[in-house]
Write a protein that holds these residues in place. Structure first.
Motif, PDB file in Angstrom:
ATOM      1  N   ALA A  28       0.818  -1.212   0.000  1.00  0.00           N
ATOM      2  CA  ALA A  28       0.000   0.000   0.000  1.00  0.00           C
ATOM      3  C   ALA A  28       0.854   1.265   0.000  1.00  0.00           C
ATOM      4  CB  ALA A  28      -0.940  -0.002   1.198  1.00  0.00           C
ATOM      5  N   VAL A  29       2.015   1.213   0.607  1.00  0.00           N
ATOM      6  CA  VAL A  29       2.908   2.364   0.694  1.00  0.00           C
ATOM      7  C   VAL A  29       3.817   2.468  -0.531  1.00  0.00           C
ATOM      8  CG1 VAL A  29       4.823   3.332   2.039  1.00  0.00           C
ATOM      9  CG2 VAL A  29       2.836   2.398   3.203  1.00  0.00           C
ATOM     10  N   SER A  30       4.056   1.361  -1.211  1.00  0.00           N
ATOM     11  CA  SER A  30       5.048   1.325  -2.291  1.00  0.00           C
ATOM     12  C   SER A  30       4.815   2.321  -3.430  1.00  0.00           C
ATOM     13  CB  SER A  30       5.203  -0.095  -2.837  1.00  0.00           C
ATOM     14  OG  SER A  30       4.022  -0.544  -3.439  1.00  0.00           O
ATOM     15  N   PRO A  31       3.585   2.585  -3.900  1.00  0.00           N
ATOM     16  CA  PRO A  31       3.483   3.572  -4.987  1.00  0.00           C
ATOM     17  C   PRO A  31       3.832   4.984  -4.529  1.00  0.00           C
ATOM     18  CG  PRO A  31       1.303   2.829  -4.326  1.00  0.00           C
ATOM     19  CD  PRO A  31       2.296   1.963  -3.620  1.00  0.00           C
ATOM     20  N   TYR A  32       3.556   5.284  -3.255  1.00  0.00           N
ATOM     21  CA  TYR A  32       3.918   6.596  -2.730  1.00  0.00           C
ATOM     22  C   TYR A  32       5.438   6.738  -2.638  1.00  0.00           C
ATOM     23  CZ  TYR A  32      -1.023   6.847  -1.642  1.00  0.00           C
ATOM     24  OH  TYR A  32      -2.382   6.861  -1.750  1.00  0.00           O
ATOM     25  N   VAL A  54      10.042   3.867 -15.329  1.00  0.00           N
ATOM     26  CA  VAL A  54       9.259   4.061 -16.555  1.00  0.00           C
ATOM     27  C   VAL A  54       9.176   2.760 -17.330  1.00  0.00           C
ATOM     28  CG1 VAL A  54       9.109   5.347 -18.729  1.00  0.00           C
ATOM     29  CG2 VAL A  54      10.012   6.473 -16.680  1.00  0.00           C
ATOM     30  N   ASP A  55       7.953   2.395 -17.739  1.00  0.00           N
ATOM     31  CA  ASP A  55       7.748   1.298 -18.681  1.00  0.00           C
ATOM     32  C   ASP A  55       7.810   1.956 -20.060  1.00  0.00           C
ATOM     33  OD1 ASP A  55       6.676  -0.520 -20.504  1.00  0.00           O
ATOM     34  OD2 ASP A  55       5.208  -1.312 -19.081  1.00  0.00           O
ATOM     35  N   TRP A  56       8.979   1.894 -20.680  1.00  0.00           N
ATOM     36  CA  TRP A  56       9.236   2.662 -21.891  1.00  0.00           C
ATOM     37  C   TRP A  56       8.341   2.254 -23.049  1.00  0.00           C
ATOM     38  CZ3 TRP A  56      11.593   7.027 -21.254  1.00  0.00           C
ATOM     39  CH2 TRP A  56      12.403   7.185 -20.143  1.00  0.00           C
ATOM     40  N   SER A  57       8.045   0.974 -23.202  1.00  0.00           N
ATOM     41  CA  SER A  57       7.194   0.557 -24.326  1.00  0.00           C
ATOM     42  C   SER A  57       5.757   1.041 -24.130  1.00  0.00           C
ATOM     43  CB  SER A  57       7.250  -0.955 -24.531  1.00  0.00           C
ATOM     44  OG  SER A  57       6.736  -1.632 -23.411  1.00  0.00           O
ATOM     45  N   SER A  58       5.235   0.951 -22.918  1.00  0.00           N
ATOM     46  CA  SER A  58       3.865   1.437 -22.660  1.00  0.00           C
ATOM     47  C   SER A  58       3.771   2.946 -22.822  1.00  0.00           C
ATOM     48  CB  SER A  58       3.408   1.055 -21.250  1.00  0.00           C
ATOM     49  OG  SER A  58       3.260  -0.325 -21.126  1.00  0.00           O
ATOM     50  N   HIS A 129      -4.079   7.883  -5.737  1.00  0.00           N
ATOM     51  CA  HIS A 129      -4.909   6.782  -5.253  1.00  0.00           C
ATOM     52  C   HIS A 129      -4.747   5.543  -6.132  1.00  0.00           C
ATOM     53  CE1 HIS A 129      -7.355   8.830  -8.285  1.00  0.00           C
ATOM     54  NE2 HIS A 129      -7.872   7.651  -8.518  1.00  0.00           N
ATOM     55  N   PHE A 130      -5.126   4.401  -5.561  1.00  0.00           N
ATOM     56  CA  PHE A 130      -5.157   3.159  -6.320  1.00  0.00           C
ATOM     57  C   PHE A 130      -6.383   3.181  -7.228  1.00  0.00           C
ATOM     58  CE2 PHE A 130      -2.370   1.703  -2.959  1.00  0.00           C
ATOM     59  CZ  PHE A 130      -1.536   0.804  -3.597  1.00  0.00           C
ATOM     60  N   VAL A 131      -6.193   2.792  -8.465  1.00  0.00           N
ATOM     61  CA  VAL A 131      -7.297   2.642  -9.412  1.00  0.00           C
ATOM     62  C   VAL A 131      -7.794   1.197  -9.347  1.00  0.00           C
ATOM     63  CG1 VAL A 131      -7.947   2.765 -11.851  1.00  0.00           C
ATOM     64  CG2 VAL A 131      -6.383   4.455 -10.882  1.00  0.00           C
ATOM     65  N   SER A 132      -6.864   0.277  -9.200  1.00  0.00           N
ATOM     66  CA  SER A 132      -7.148  -1.143  -8.999  1.00  0.00           C
ATOM     67  C   SER A 132      -5.963  -1.713  -8.233  1.00  0.00           C
ATOM     68  CB  SER A 132      -7.348  -1.861 -10.341  1.00  0.00           C
ATOM     69  OG  SER A 132      -6.146  -1.889 -11.074  1.00  0.00           O
ATOM     70  N   ALA A 133      -5.958  -3.005  -8.007  1.00  0.00           N
ATOM     71  CA  ALA A 133      -4.892  -3.613  -7.215  1.00  0.00           C
ATOM     72  C   ALA A 133      -3.506  -3.384  -7.815  1.00  0.00           C
ATOM     73  CB  ALA A 133      -5.143  -5.110  -7.057  1.00  0.00           C
ATOM     74  N   GLY A 134      -3.382  -3.342  -9.125  1.00  0.00           N
ATOM     75  CA  GLY A 134      -2.083  -3.181  -9.756  1.00  0.00           C
ATOM     76  C   GLY A 134      -1.904  -1.870 -10.485  1.00  0.00           C
ATOM     77  N   LYS A 153       1.743   1.371 -13.072  1.00  0.00           N
ATOM     78  CA  LYS A 153       1.324  -0.024 -12.991  1.00  0.00           C
ATOM     79  C   LYS A 153       2.395  -0.798 -12.222  1.00  0.00           C
ATOM     80  CE  LYS A 153      -0.078  -3.820 -15.996  1.00  0.00           C
ATOM     81  NZ  LYS A 153      -0.222  -4.243 -17.379  1.00  0.00           N
ATOM     82  N   PHE A 154       1.954  -1.748 -11.403  1.00  0.00           N
ATOM     83  CA  PHE A 154       2.890  -2.576 -10.653  1.00  0.00           C
ATOM     84  C   PHE A 154       3.338  -3.710 -11.558  1.00  0.00           C
ATOM     85  CE2 PHE A 154       4.114  -5.811  -7.501  1.00  0.00           C
ATOM     86  CZ  PHE A 154       4.966  -5.045  -6.722  1.00  0.00           C
ATOM     87  N   GLU A 155       4.618  -3.706 -11.918  1.00  0.00           N
ATOM     88  CA  GLU A 155       5.163  -4.755 -12.770  1.00  0.00           C
ATOM     89  C   GLU A 155       6.632  -4.967 -12.428  1.00  0.00           C
ATOM     90  OE1 GLU A 155       6.021  -2.203 -16.802  1.00  0.00           O
ATOM     91  OE2 GLU A 155       4.041  -3.078 -16.595  1.00  0.00           O
ATOM     92  N   HIS A 156       7.066  -6.187 -12.521  1.00  0.00           N
ATOM     93  CA  HIS A 156       8.452  -6.560 -12.212  1.00  0.00           C
ATOM     94  C   HIS A 156       8.867  -6.056 -10.829  1.00  0.00           C
ATOM     95  CE1 HIS A 156       8.710  -7.900 -16.320  1.00  0.00           C
ATOM     96  NE2 HIS A 156       8.385  -6.694 -16.748  1.00  0.00           N
ATOM     97  N   TRP A 157       7.967  -6.210  -9.865  1.00  0.00           N
ATOM     98  CA  TRP A 157       8.207  -5.882  -8.460  1.00  0.00           C
ATOM     99  C   TRP A 157       8.484  -4.401  -8.222  1.00  0.00           C
ATOM    100  CZ3 TRP A 157       6.468  -9.336  -5.240  1.00  0.00           C
ATOM    101  CH2 TRP A 157       6.377 -10.648  -5.670  1.00  0.00           C
ATOM    102  N   GLY A 158       7.885  -3.557  -9.042  1.00  0.00           N
ATOM    103  CA  GLY A 158       8.019  -2.126  -8.837  1.00  0.00           C
ATOM    104  C   GLY A 158       6.940  -1.368  -9.581  1.00  0.00           C
ATOM    105  N   TRP A 159       6.756  -0.112  -9.237  1.00  0.00           N
ATOM    106  CA  TRP A 159       5.776   0.738  -9.899  1.00  0.00           C
ATOM    107  C   TRP A 159       6.438   1.448 -11.069  1.00  0.00           C
ATOM    108  CZ3 TRP A 159       0.775   0.349  -8.949  1.00  0.00           C
ATOM    109  CH2 TRP A 159       0.388  -0.285  -7.770  1.00  0.00           C
ATOM    110  N   LYS A 160       5.812   1.335 -12.231  1.00  0.00           N
ATOM    111  CA  LYS A 160       6.346   1.920 -13.466  1.00  0.00           C
ATOM    112  C   LYS A 160       5.327   2.897 -14.048  1.00  0.00           C
ATOM    113  CE  LYS A 160       9.710  -1.242 -13.858  1.00  0.00           C
ATOM    114  NZ  LYS A 160      11.099  -0.996 -13.856  1.00  0.00           N
TER     115      LYS A 160
END
Length: 173
Positions: A28-32, A54-58, A129-134, A153-160
């Motif tokens: 819950a704290v990780s995106p902040y 940054v998720d460069w492709s997205s 805020h969270f939009v959804s779980a990920g 988005k939460f991907e590869h164990w981090g927020w991108k």
């Protein structure tokens, strides 16, 4: 033996509950924390610190969708013109989207008072805020403009950062 087993089970469940609670709290704290690190990267003009967030492709795909010109509805031959313009925009994004250009763009779109104190330093203008779980989004109010919206988005164990919506002049209602 049976009596010791009964005492061990509740403690095992307590330990599992505490562990699950700690994991959920950290999530819950990780995106902040990611937003704070992004803020530090922007404030310190550190492109290498920004790049892992940054998720460069997205982001590239999102920017291509936002900035590729739409074909006029009344155009009899929209194919060539819109295709050419779309290819120019797509090529420009592919060749020029780097951590350094993203950093420069961020500094240009930030309000002046925010850029001197850190864009997350002005908490009254940031809504996160969270939009959804990920998925998570941060909205930065812009005076006289629509807000800047950062999607993560939460991907590869981090927020991108997967996309953002640029501010535009607010329409008077």
């Amino acid at each position: 033996m049976r009596k010791g087993f009964r005492r061990a089970m509740p403690r095992a469940w307590q330990g599992l509950g505490v562990t699950a609670g700690a994991v959920l709290a950290a999530y819950a704290v990780s995106p902040y924390l990611a937003l704070w690190d992004i803020d530090r990267a922007l404030h310190g003009n550190n492109a290498s610190r920004l790049a892992p967030h940054v998720d460069w492709s997205s982001l590239s795909h999102c920017l291509k969708e936002q900035f590729t010109p739409a074909a006029p509805a009344d155009d009899d031959l929209p194919g060539f013109g819109s295709s050419f313009a779309g290819q120019v925009v797509s090529n420009a994004i592919d060749t020029h989207l780097t951590p350094a250009t993203l950093m420069t763009t961020a500094h240009q779109i930030m309000p002046h008072d925010v850029s001197t104190s850190g864009w997350l330093g002005v908490w009254h203008g940031v809504h996160a805020h969270f939009v959804s779980a990920g998925k998570f989004e941060a909205i930065l109010d812009q005076p006289g403009q629509t807000p800047f919206v950062l999607h993560m988005k939460f991907e590869h164990w981090g927020w991108k950062i997967t996309r953002f919506e640029m501010p535009a002049p607010a329409h008077a209602a």
